[in-house]
Design an enzyme around this catalytic site. Sequence first.
Site, PDB file in Angstrom:
ATOM      1  N   GLY A   1      -4.271 -43.197  12.444  1.00 12.16           N
ATOM      2  CA  GLY A   1      -4.140 -44.355  13.310  1.00 12.16           C
ATOM      3  C   GLY A   1      -3.056 -45.423  12.963  1.00 12.16           C
ATOM      4  CG  ASN A   2      -1.252 -47.608  15.081  1.00 16.23           C
ATOM      5  OD1 ASN A   2      -1.570 -49.260  15.345  1.00 16.23           O
ATOM      6  ND2 ASN A   2      -0.940 -46.765  15.940  1.00 16.23           N
ATOM      7  CG  HIS A   3      -1.196 -50.917   9.733  1.00 18.65           C
ATOM      8  ND1 HIS A   3      -2.341 -50.767   8.607  1.00 18.65           N
ATOM      9  CD2 HIS A   3       0.023 -50.180   9.018  1.00 18.65           C
ATOM     10  CE1 HIS A   3      -2.070 -50.078   7.582  1.00 18.65           C
ATOM     11  NE2 HIS A   3      -0.777 -49.629   7.756  1.00 18.65           N
TER      12      HIS A   3
END
Length: 400
Positions: A210-212
């Site tokens: 995923g990412n932020h």
Amino acid sequence: MSLSGKKILIAISGGIAAYKVHFLIRDFVKKGAEVQVIMTPDAEHFVTKLSISTLSKKPVYTEFYSDNGTWNSHVEMALWADVMVVAPCTANTLSKMVHGMCNNLVIATYMSAKCPVFIAPAMDLDMYVHPSTKKNLEQAESFGHIIIPAENGELASGLIGQGRMSEPGTIAKTVEDFFNSNIEKTLAGKTILITAGPTYEAIDPVRFIGNHSSGKMGFSLAEEASKRGAKVILISGPSSQVIDDKNVTLHKVTSAKEMLSKVFEFYDTIDIGIASAAVADYAPKEVAKEKIKKNDDNLTIELVKNPDILKTMGEKKTHQFLVGFALETQNEEENAKGKLAKKNLDMIVLNSLRDEGAGFKNDTNKIKIFTPTEKKEFNLKSKDDVAKDILDFVESQLLK
Ligand code: PMT
């Protein structure tokens, strides 16, 4: 934050419902409003200045003068406010407001106010239905004030009936709706699709890539577009953001592939597409059926390219006005302009992780906008204000 930058003056008068005002203040502050509270001397029997000022983050005033000899200017506070909310408004305070009996700071401030005034009455059953209260409420309404009627239920006396102050959520919504209704409906009749948040690409049943991205930028865009009268289709990856808006339909997805297929359920029907989602470029080739066990020192996961949702939108563009985002860490302008051309976009919004306060998670962002022929740079602002800048720019392009 839907009340970002709004200045709300709350006047508390002395009734048991005053305790509910804590929740109202917290709600307003959470939504970005600046809140100043004043109280009648009697209100101090029900709530403390300390609890109220802790939530409002400002000193609370009950008198014209402070102990240190300073003057609490009712005129300044009245003119500062975008709206004044009298909650709870007792029979006594209501009567003084209507008849101009100016014997405390609340009434003096009220009489100096030029802004819209909201009144949330609260009193016991027989007082609420008394002809003099009814007459005073009618009179207050005739002044142009907005009455938020008391609700039915059990009252402090034990009696059951109308008189309970409206719930804080109802009062907050009435004020929010008021602000929203004053916004020019410049996007009425338009359907806008917005992608938001991250995508999660499963590795096994418990892990993902995923990412932020928090989704804040996309949700701010959706809220602002709705305020301007657009019908909004918001397609979001996993995000804790919430939206309660009748013009916005939220579709939750997890992976890039799910986001792609949701986007193309609506693509033909939209006028404007804004891709603020941080879509994972790669996903694991295989998703393990069971949790991957910790065995060897190294683990290799083969990744394959995800579909590029925005590029596909650009390829299939017929009438849609397409806005992309570019999140960069180096050669920012060059990369953004490259994406503008490669994805067949009308406009791209660049944010760089090299700018403090910009990009992921923050409540703020700093952007530059590019079209094939124009460039415009903006200062660091709240994401709500950035959303306004983006939609102002979109509207200016649509008018060309
Ligand atoms: O959610 P927040 O915490 O508020 O953060 C906001 C944000 C930083 C995520 C947002 O402002 C932002 O920059 N979004 C785009 C992030 C990104 O993935 O940028 P990119 O340069 O990798 O992608 C370019 C464009 O193509 C983007 O519009 C992206 O949505 C789109 N894209 C990218 C890859 C892919 N497979 N499909 C896409 O549609």
